[in-house]
Motif scaffolding. Structure first.
Motif, PDB file in Angstrom:
ATOM      1  N   SER A 237     -33.244 -20.559  31.561  1.00 50.94           N
ATOM      2  CA  SER A 237     -31.804 -20.336  31.330  1.00 50.94           C
ATOM      3  C   SER A 237     -30.985 -21.837  31.722  1.00 50.94           C
ATOM      4  CB  SER A 237     -31.045 -19.212  32.147  1.00 50.94           C
ATOM      5  OG  SER A 237     -31.462 -18.276  31.800  1.00 50.94           O
ATOM      6  N   ALA A 238     -29.855 -22.104  30.876  1.00 53.03           N
ATOM      7  CA  ALA A 238     -28.989 -23.604  31.484  1.00 53.03           C
ATOM      8  C   ALA A 238     -28.589 -23.060  32.934  1.00 53.03           C
ATOM      9  CB  ALA A 238     -28.132 -23.618  30.395  1.00 53.03           C
ATOM     10  N   PRO A 239     -28.683 -24.311  33.694  1.00 55.36           N
ATOM     11  CA  PRO A 239     -28.310 -24.242  35.190  1.00 55.36           C
ATOM     12  C   PRO A 239     -26.883 -23.868  35.162  1.00 55.36           C
ATOM     13  CG  PRO A 239     -28.886 -26.370  34.770  1.00 55.36           C
ATOM     14  CD  PRO A 239     -29.373 -25.369  33.393  1.00 55.36           C
ATOM     15  N   GLY A 240     -26.281 -22.859  36.063  1.00 60.54           N
ATOM     16  CA  GLY A 240     -24.853 -22.680  36.127  1.00 60.54           C
ATOM     17  C   GLY A 240     -24.074 -21.988  34.959  1.00 60.54           C
ATOM     18  N   THR A 241     -24.733 -21.620  33.977  1.00 57.09           N
ATOM     19  CA  THR A 241     -24.192 -20.718  32.758  1.00 57.09           C
ATOM     20  C   THR A 241     -25.145 -19.937  32.047  1.00 57.09           C
ATOM     21  OG1 THR A 241     -22.988 -20.989  30.799  1.00 57.09           O
ATOM     22  CG2 THR A 241     -24.514 -22.712  31.063  1.00 57.09           C
ATOM     23  N   CYS A 242     -24.275 -18.842  31.606  1.00 52.22           N
ATOM     24  CA  CYS A 242     -24.856 -17.717  30.827  1.00 52.22           C
ATOM     25  C   CYS A 242     -24.452 -17.835  29.477  1.00 52.22           C
ATOM     26  CB  CYS A 242     -24.725 -16.495  31.440  1.00 52.22           C
ATOM     27  SG  CYS A 242     -25.236 -15.954  33.021  1.00 52.22           S
ATOM     28  N   GLY A 243     -23.829 -18.833  29.171  1.00 49.42           N
ATOM     29  CA  GLY A 243     -23.170 -19.183  27.737  1.00 49.42           C
ATOM     30  C   GLY A 243     -22.030 -18.410  27.582  1.00 49.42           C
ATOM     31  N   ASP A 244     -21.606 -17.448  28.432  1.00 51.06           N
ATOM     32  CA  ASP A 244     -20.163 -16.917  28.060  1.00 51.06           C
ATOM     33  C   ASP A 244     -18.987 -17.017  29.364  1.00 51.06           C
ATOM     34  OD1 ASP A 244     -21.281 -15.256  29.971  1.00 51.06           O
ATOM     35  OD2 ASP A 244     -21.575 -13.589  28.816  1.00 51.06           O
TER      36      ASP A 244
ATOM     37  N   PRO B  72     -27.826 -11.204  36.584  1.00 53.77           N
ATOM     38  CA  PRO B  72     -29.339 -10.998  36.848  1.00 53.77           C
ATOM     39  C   PRO B  72     -30.228 -11.434  35.586  1.00 53.77           C
ATOM     40  CG  PRO B  72     -27.590  -9.023  36.899  1.00 53.77           C
ATOM     41  CD  PRO B  72     -26.899  -9.999  36.259  1.00 53.77           C
ATOM     42  N   ALA B  73     -31.146 -12.042  36.285  1.00 55.66           N
ATOM     43  CA  ALA B  73     -32.383 -12.601  35.142  1.00 55.66           C
ATOM     44  C   ALA B  73     -32.663 -11.675  34.259  1.00 55.66           C
ATOM     45  CB  ALA B  73     -33.470 -13.080  36.160  1.00 55.66           C
ATOM     46  N   ARG B  74     -32.522 -10.124  34.555  1.00 56.46           N
ATOM     47  CA  ARG B  74     -33.153  -9.156  33.388  1.00 56.46           C
ATOM     48  C   ARG B  74     -32.100  -9.270  32.197  1.00 56.46           C
ATOM     49  NH1 ARG B  74     -33.900  -3.133  34.206  1.00 56.46           N
ATOM     50  NH2 ARG B  74     -34.372  -2.413  32.057  1.00 56.46           N
ATOM     51  N   VAL B  75     -30.809  -9.495  32.692  1.00 51.73           N
ATOM     52  CA  VAL B  75     -29.920  -9.531  31.675  1.00 51.73           C
ATOM     53  C   VAL B  75     -29.751 -10.922  30.832  1.00 51.73           C
ATOM     54  CG1 VAL B  75     -27.183  -9.275  31.290  1.00 51.73           C
ATOM     55  CG2 VAL B  75     -28.285  -7.928  32.792  1.00 51.73           C
ATOM     56  N   ARG B  76     -30.044 -11.988  31.796  1.00 50.56           N
ATOM     57  CA  ARG B  76     -29.775 -13.476  31.229  1.00 50.56           C
ATOM     58  C   ARG B  76     -30.999 -13.774  30.270  1.00 50.56           C
ATOM     59  NH1 ARG B  76     -29.634 -15.736  35.945  1.00 50.56           N
ATOM     60  NH2 ARG B  76     -31.918 -16.244  36.165  1.00 50.56           N
ATOM     61  N   GLY B  77     -32.048 -13.050  30.604  1.00 51.72           N
ATOM     62  CA  GLY B  77     -33.254 -13.284  29.810  1.00 51.72           C
ATOM     63  C   GLY B  77     -33.259 -12.324  28.374  1.00 51.72           C
ATOM     64  N   LEU B  78     -32.240 -11.570  28.190  1.00 56.28           N
ATOM     65  CA  LEU B  78     -32.302 -10.596  26.970  1.00 56.28           C
ATOM     66  C   LEU B  78     -32.066 -11.488  25.773  1.00 56.28           C
ATOM     67  CD1 LEU B  78     -30.033  -7.821  27.932  1.00 56.28           C
ATOM     68  CD2 LEU B  78     -32.630  -7.781  27.515  1.00 56.28           C
TER      69      LEU B  78
ATOM     70  N   LEU C 158     -29.415 -14.464  25.234  1.00 56.52           N
ATOM     71  CA  LEU C 158     -29.839 -15.903  25.019  1.00 56.52           C
ATOM     72  C   LEU C 158     -29.100 -16.244  23.535  1.00 56.52           C
ATOM     73  CD1 LEU C 158     -33.371 -15.761  26.142  1.00 56.52           C
ATOM     74  CD2 LEU C 158     -31.465 -17.032  27.084  1.00 56.52           C
ATOM     75  N   LEU C 159     -29.102 -15.641  22.370  1.00 49.62           N
ATOM     76  CA  LEU C 159     -28.716 -15.670  21.079  1.00 49.62           C
ATOM     77  C   LEU C 159     -27.126 -16.037  21.327  1.00 49.62           C
ATOM     78  CD1 LEU C 159     -30.850 -13.507  18.812  1.00 49.62           C
ATOM     79  CD2 LEU C 159     -30.629 -16.079  19.032  1.00 49.62           C
ATOM     80  N   THR C 160     -26.422 -15.139  21.796  1.00 42.95           N
ATOM     81  CA  THR C 160     -25.120 -14.981  22.126  1.00 42.95           C
ATOM     82  C   THR C 160     -24.580 -16.378  22.926  1.00 42.95           C
ATOM     83  OG1 THR C 160     -24.803 -12.739  21.922  1.00 42.95           O
ATOM     84  CG2 THR C 160     -23.091 -14.153  22.976  1.00 42.95           C
ATOM     85  N   GLY C 161     -25.253 -16.899  23.906  1.00 52.21           N
ATOM     86  CA  GLY C 161     -25.047 -17.849  24.676  1.00 52.21           C
ATOM     87  C   GLY C 161     -25.114 -19.353  23.905  1.00 52.21           C
ATOM     88  N   ASN C 162     -26.250 -19.406  23.060  1.00 50.54           N
ATOM     89  CA  ASN C 162     -26.411 -20.558  22.608  1.00 50.54           C
ATOM     90  C   ASN C 162     -25.529 -20.641  20.935  1.00 50.54           C
ATOM     91  OD1 ASN C 162     -28.897 -22.039  23.421  1.00 50.54           O
ATOM     92  ND2 ASN C 162     -29.676 -20.198  23.617  1.00 50.54           N
ATOM     93  N   ALA C 163     -25.004 -19.431  20.519  1.00 47.27           N
ATOM     94  CA  ALA C 163     -24.279 -19.532  19.535  1.00 47.27           C
ATOM     95  C   ALA C 163     -22.900 -19.921  19.897  1.00 47.27           C
ATOM     96  CB  ALA C 163     -24.034 -18.173  18.963  1.00 47.27           C
ATOM     97  N   MET C 164     -22.501 -19.549  20.893  1.00 52.13           N
ATOM     98  CA  MET C 164     -21.106 -20.106  21.458  1.00 52.13           C
ATOM     99  C   MET C 164     -21.373 -21.583  21.578  1.00 52.13           C
ATOM    100  SD  MET C 164     -20.420 -16.906  24.369  1.00 52.13           S
ATOM    101  CE  MET C 164     -19.029 -17.694  24.947  1.00 52.13           C
TER     102      MET C 164
END
Length: 177
Positions: free
Chosen positions: A14-21, A29-35, A39-45
């Motif tokens: 994951s990008a340091p410091g951000t979850c994309g949203d 939580p890593a379990r959520v961040r790694g879904l 990941l698609l949502t964060g990268n799309a944003m």
């Protein structure tokens, strides 16, 4: 791979410091961040922001680019046909065409077969503008995919296309679509 191993892998990628949203990655939580959906949502944003910022520097918006591509690839069209080709809502298409026409990038002329309809055509200035926008879009794609090799970019694009095609084919369409 176990859930714990997947969590650890996601935490490392994951990008340091951000979850994309806007959420702090340290708190997510890593379990959520790694879904994959997260990941698609964060990268799309991030991708949308890169494209929008790049186009804004040229005084353009994403729909300007989409409409000019459609006109140069498929030729002149009515606003209704352009709406179907591009996915721009008919009500929004008027504003997009107005913006492009005011800047001299498209011509709007009455349809000889139906005077109630307009035919939209890209002008030479519009084609030049599209070349500038293409360069901006290319830079945004390069920025977005910077950590990937050419082969990885090709693979990612293929996988994302396959996902989108699958969900587009299986998503019921409403009468207004």
């Amino acid at each position: 791979m176990s859930t714990r191993a997947a969590d650890d892998t996601a935490a490392k990628t994951s990008a340091p410091g951000t979850c994309g949203d806007g959420a702090d990655a340290g708190e997510m939580p890593a379990r959520v961040r790694g879904l994959p959906s997260k990941l698609l949502t964060g990268n799309a944003m991030h991708a949308d922001r890169l494209v929008a910022d790049g186009l804004a520097a040229e005084g353009a918006r994403t729909w300007h680019f989409v409409v000019l591509v459609a006109l140069t690839r498929s030729g002149p069209a009515s606003q209704s046909a352009l709406s179907r080709r591009t996915g721009v809502y008919r009500s929004d298409m008027v504003a997009v065409v107005n913006d492009l026409a005011e800047r001299g990038f498209v011509d709007r002329t009455p349809d000889p077969d139906d005077r109630r309809r307009n035919v939209i055509t890209a002008t030479p200035e519009g084609r030049d503008h599209l070349r500038r926008l293409d360069a901006i879009i290319d830079r945004a794609q390069d920025d977005l995919l910077a950590p990937l090799t050419r082969a990885e970019r090709h693979t990612l694009t293929g996988l994302l296309t396959r996902l989108l095609d699958h969900h587009t084919e299986t998503t019921p369409r409403t009468a207004g679509d």
